[in-house]
Design a protein around this motif. Structure first.
Motif, PDB file in Angstrom:
ATOM      1  N   UNK A  69       0.969  -1.141  -0.090  1.00 30.68           N
ATOM      2  CA  UNK A  69      -0.037   0.031  -0.007  1.00 30.68           C
ATOM      3  C   UNK A  69       0.866   1.351  -0.124  1.00 30.68           C
ATOM      4  N   UNK A  70       1.894   1.249   0.546  1.00 27.13           N
ATOM      5  CA  UNK A  70       2.730   1.990   0.613  1.00 27.13           C
ATOM      6  C   UNK A  70       3.642   2.291  -0.464  1.00 27.13           C
ATOM      7  N   UNK A  71       4.308   1.190  -0.897  1.00 32.60           N
ATOM      8  CA  UNK A  71       5.347   1.091  -1.981  1.00 32.60           C
ATOM      9  C   UNK A  71       5.107   1.082  -3.238  1.00 32.60           C
ATOM     10  N   UNK A  72       3.754   0.830  -3.564  1.00 30.26           N
ATOM     11  CA  UNK A  72       3.036   0.547  -5.022  1.00 30.26           C
ATOM     12  C   UNK A  72       3.668   1.483  -5.921  1.00 30.26           C
ATOM     13  N   UNK A  73       3.405   3.211  -5.553  1.00 31.89           N
ATOM     14  CA  UNK A  73       3.949   4.055  -6.417  1.00 31.89           C
ATOM     15  C   UNK A  73       5.061   4.568  -6.261  1.00 31.89           C
ATOM     16  N   UNK A  74       6.099   4.031  -5.305  1.00 32.48           N
ATOM     17  CA  UNK A  74       7.253   4.243  -5.162  1.00 32.48           C
ATOM     18  C   UNK A  74       8.676   4.230  -6.267  1.00 32.48           C
ATOM     19  N   UNK A  75       8.529   3.131  -7.069  1.00 34.78           N
ATOM     20  CA  UNK A  75       9.302   3.048  -7.987  1.00 34.78           C
ATOM     21  C   UNK A  75       9.303   4.109  -9.074  1.00 34.78           C
ATOM     22  N   UNK A  76       8.035   4.789  -9.207  1.00 38.74           N
ATOM     23  CA  UNK A  76       8.010   6.092 -10.100  1.00 38.74           C
ATOM     24  C   UNK A  76       8.459   7.035  -9.146  1.00 38.74           C
ATOM     25  N   UNK A  77       7.609   7.386  -7.984  1.00 37.32           N
ATOM     26  CA  UNK A  77       8.232   8.949  -7.221  1.00 37.32           C
ATOM     27  C   UNK A  77       9.344   8.897  -6.648  1.00 37.32           C
ATOM     28  N   UNK A  78       9.836   7.712  -6.071  1.00 41.62           N
ATOM     29  CA  UNK A  78      10.989   7.758  -5.074  1.00 41.62           C
ATOM     30  C   UNK A  78      12.009   6.558  -5.838  1.00 41.62           C
ATOM     31  N   UNK A  79      12.211   7.028  -7.229  1.00 44.21           N
ATOM     32  CA  UNK A  79      13.005   5.937  -8.288  1.00 44.21           C
ATOM     33  C   UNK A  79      14.458   6.044  -7.597  1.00 44.21           C
ATOM     34  N   UNK A  80      15.017   6.750  -7.069  1.00 43.80           N
ATOM     35  CA  UNK A  80      16.386   7.310  -6.675  1.00 43.80           C
ATOM     36  C   UNK A  80      16.602   6.275  -5.353  1.00 43.80           C
ATOM     37  N   UNK A  81      15.646   5.811  -4.794  1.00 42.56           N
ATOM     38  CA  UNK A  81      15.843   5.001  -3.596  1.00 42.56           C
ATOM     39  C   UNK A  81      15.426   3.765  -3.917  1.00 42.56           C
ATOM     40  N   UNK A  82      14.260   3.297  -4.662  1.00 42.07           N
ATOM     41  CA  UNK A  82      13.858   1.895  -5.165  1.00 42.07           C
ATOM     42  C   UNK A  82      13.930   1.823  -6.520  1.00 42.07           C
ATOM     43  N   UNK A  83      14.969   0.999  -6.717  1.00 42.66           N
ATOM     44  CA  UNK A  83      15.254   0.555  -8.133  1.00 42.66           C
ATOM     45  C   UNK A  83      16.141  -0.823  -8.229  1.00 42.66           C
ATOM     46  N   UNK A  84      16.271  -1.479  -9.388  1.00 45.77           N
ATOM     47  CA  UNK A  84      16.723  -2.507  -9.579  1.00 45.77           C
ATOM     48  C   UNK A  84      18.260  -2.818  -8.877  1.00 45.77           C
ATOM     49  N   UNK A  85      18.966  -1.606  -9.063  1.00 41.62           N
ATOM     50  CA  UNK A  85      20.517  -1.742  -8.520  1.00 41.62           C
ATOM     51  C   UNK A  85      20.452  -1.519  -6.844  1.00 41.62           C
ATOM     52  N   UNK A  86      19.915  -0.667  -6.354  1.00 38.68           N
ATOM     53  CA  UNK A  86      19.791  -0.532  -4.929  1.00 38.68           C
ATOM     54  C   UNK A  86      19.214  -1.396  -4.036  1.00 38.68           C
ATOM     55  N   UNK A  87      17.975  -1.770  -4.631  1.00 39.30           N
ATOM     56  CA  UNK A  87      16.842  -2.669  -3.852  1.00 39.30           C
ATOM     57  C   UNK A  87      16.465  -3.700  -4.762  1.00 39.30           C
ATOM     58  N   UNK A  88      17.149  -4.681  -5.362  1.00 37.78           N
ATOM     59  CA  UNK A  88      16.724  -5.613  -6.285  1.00 37.78           C
ATOM     60  C   UNK A  88      15.551  -6.575  -5.424  1.00 37.78           C
ATOM     61  N   UNK A  89      15.620  -6.896  -4.420  1.00 35.54           N
ATOM     62  CA  UNK A  89      14.822  -7.738  -3.718  1.00 35.54           C
ATOM     63  C   UNK A  89      13.176  -7.061  -3.714  1.00 35.54           C
ATOM     64  N   UNK A  90      13.257  -5.634  -3.321  1.00 34.84           N
ATOM     65  CA  UNK A  90      12.147  -4.981  -3.377  1.00 34.84           C
ATOM     66  C   UNK A  90      11.457  -4.934  -4.519  1.00 34.84           C
ATOM     67  N   UNK A  91      12.338  -4.775  -5.675  1.00 30.84           N
ATOM     68  CA  UNK A  91      11.818  -4.628  -7.015  1.00 30.84           C
ATOM     69  C   UNK A  91      11.035  -5.972  -7.407  1.00 30.84           C
ATOM     70  N   UNK A  92      11.887  -6.973  -7.197  1.00 37.24           N
ATOM     71  CA  UNK A  92      11.212  -8.363  -7.608  1.00 37.24           C
ATOM     72  C   UNK A  92       9.806  -8.777  -7.024  1.00 37.24           C
ATOM     73  N   UNK A  93       9.687  -8.163  -5.577  1.00 35.35           N
ATOM     74  CA  UNK A  93       8.688  -8.463  -4.753  1.00 35.35           C
ATOM     75  C   UNK A  93       7.639  -7.546  -5.329  1.00 35.35           C
ATOM     76  N   UNK A  94       7.973  -6.185  -5.756  1.00 34.30           N
ATOM     77  CA  UNK A  94       6.840  -5.395  -6.382  1.00 34.30           C
ATOM     78  C   UNK A  94       6.174  -6.099  -7.582  1.00 34.30           C
ATOM     79  N   UNK A  95       7.112  -6.524  -8.184  1.00 34.62           N
ATOM     80  CA  UNK A  95       6.654  -7.399  -9.528  1.00 34.62           C
ATOM     81  C   UNK A  95       5.747  -8.732  -9.005  1.00 34.62           C
ATOM     82  N   UNK A  96       6.112  -9.393  -8.163  1.00 32.33           N
ATOM     83  CA  UNK A  96       5.366 -10.650  -7.585  1.00 32.33           C
ATOM     84  C   UNK A  96       3.982  -9.996  -7.095  1.00 32.33           C
ATOM     85  N   UNK A  97       4.074  -8.869  -6.398  1.00 29.91           N
ATOM     86  CA  UNK A  97       2.846  -8.188  -5.845  1.00 29.91           C
ATOM     87  C   UNK A  97       1.716  -7.978  -7.284  1.00 29.91           C
TER      88      UNK A  97
END
Lengths: 251, 251
Positions: free
Chosen positions: B196-224
């Motif tokens: 609920x918090x992170x859904x829009x973050x790869x767009x609005x907070x790309x600098x801290x949520x991206x494939x390089x810095x947070x690959x597991x969060x990105x993969x989880x976001x895709x699973x979601x």
């Protein structure tokens, strides 16, 4: 095997001590003297890396966050019931425990820190104080200690906290006009959470919590003080000043 | 009969929309356009006197607070299970939902308000704006709207929120190194709250949520994003901009 790490019976420590005692559970009480910063000691930080009390240890597993400790205790030891079986009544109970955690407690806590921390640390040299602060694991807590040591919370923030505490008390007074207990006709974890905050308030916040302004809160406070589990909880403290004055449990 | 009052599928509204959809429950969706201040309308304030979304109405009873709405849904409709049966795993789940409510969400929310409110209200005259503000039931919310309309959150506060959001993301990344889902091996309400918090973050907070810095969060976001319940949730929104771009559910 149950162990509880806790400070004096006040605030969040009181919340989980009281829940364990209401269940009549045997537990090892590990008293930490918060005035001696024992919650930030290397030994305790091994138990709870945040350096905060209370922490429950159940068969080796560490459970933190007093409200969640109480939900856990209820999950593992459901009797006597402190969480209603009916889902709507259960939501009502959780509404209150959440209200305490997110609104009442943070506001009351700042007022308490403003009052209590400076006298507690003014005997320390600046170096001694800084050494203690450096051991605090959470940055937010370090900041709060530094501000409190100087009694430097901004007036606007203190006024806002005072307003929130008064709003909280009025809200609880209104709830007690509807029911004998905070979240309904039954004694629940909502009462445990509210009492954890309000236990010392007739003394420290007498101007807003007294027989004239909030008679239902005062009567509820007396009903709380008459509970054997509350008496058992105060017996685990060291400093008798934490035990509210007033009517005692009937013989 | 179940009804949910909600805004676009984002933040706390998304949290309860997704929970209902994961359970496969039929519910009446009442969309409130937050950009038109519909959550402060006299009609809605009759439902939720705080003028906030979401609110669940179940057979006439009003249930508020998205995290507690989800616990209530779980209490009434336990299947499929989104809350672990084991008490320790359940505590772990609640640790995360509480962390989201008390740390991650408040910080992320201020950053979002700073970004979104001014463009939303700058077409209003001062009188029109003030008229809308006067309808907001909670003083705290009135203050937040006034500050956000001027993009006037102090820099120190914004920096602190940014730090907390980054800390939150690092904490979730670390959890996902241990398990496939946030609170353990099973998908739970902890994932619902974090998404609920992170859904829009790869767009609005790309600098801290991206494939390089947070690959597991990105993969989880895709699973979601691949979950049918997430797709069903986005179908209840009006503005397609709220749906994150990225990989779609596999055919």
């Amino acid at each position: 095997m149950l162990e509880l790490y806790h400070g004096e019976p006040a605030a969040n420590s009181l919340k989980s001590m009281l829940c364990l005692n209401e269940k009549g559970l045997d537990f090892v009480s590990h008293f930490l003297d918060l005035h001696e910063f024992e919650q930030h000691s290397p030994e305790y930080v091994k138990v709870n890396p945040n350096g905060q009390v209370p922490a429950l240890v159940h068969d080796g597993a560490v459970i933190t966050e007093s409200t969640l400790i109480n939900e856990y205790i209820e999950d593992v030891f459901p009797e006597p019931r402190l969480r209603p079986a009916d889902p709507l009544a259960r939501w009502q109970m959780r509404y209150w425990t959440k209200f305490v955690d997110e609104y009442f407690c943070p506001a009351l806590s700042i007022l308490g820190w403003q009052r209590m921390i400076k006298p507690m640390v003014e005997h320390l040299t600046e170096d001694e104080f800084e050494e203690k602060i450096q051991r605090i694991p959470l940055k937010e807590q370090q900041d709060k200690w530094r501000t409190a040591a100087k009694q430097a919370f901004p007036k606007e923030q203190l006024d806002d906290c005072q307003r929130k505490v008064e709003t909280s008390i009025r809200k609880i007074e209104a709830a007690l006009a509807e029911n004998e207990w905070v979240a309904g006709p039954d004694y629940t974890l909502a009462d445990v959470s509210c009492f954890a905050m309000m236990a010392g308030m007739p003394r420290f916040h007498h101007a807003i919590l007294n027989e004239d302004l909030t008679p239902r809160c005062i009567a509820w406070h007396e009903r709380m003080m008459a509970r054997p589990a509350v008496e058992a909880t105060y017996a685990l403290g060291r400093n008798p000043a934490f035990r509210p004055a007033g009517k005692q449990a009937p013989d």
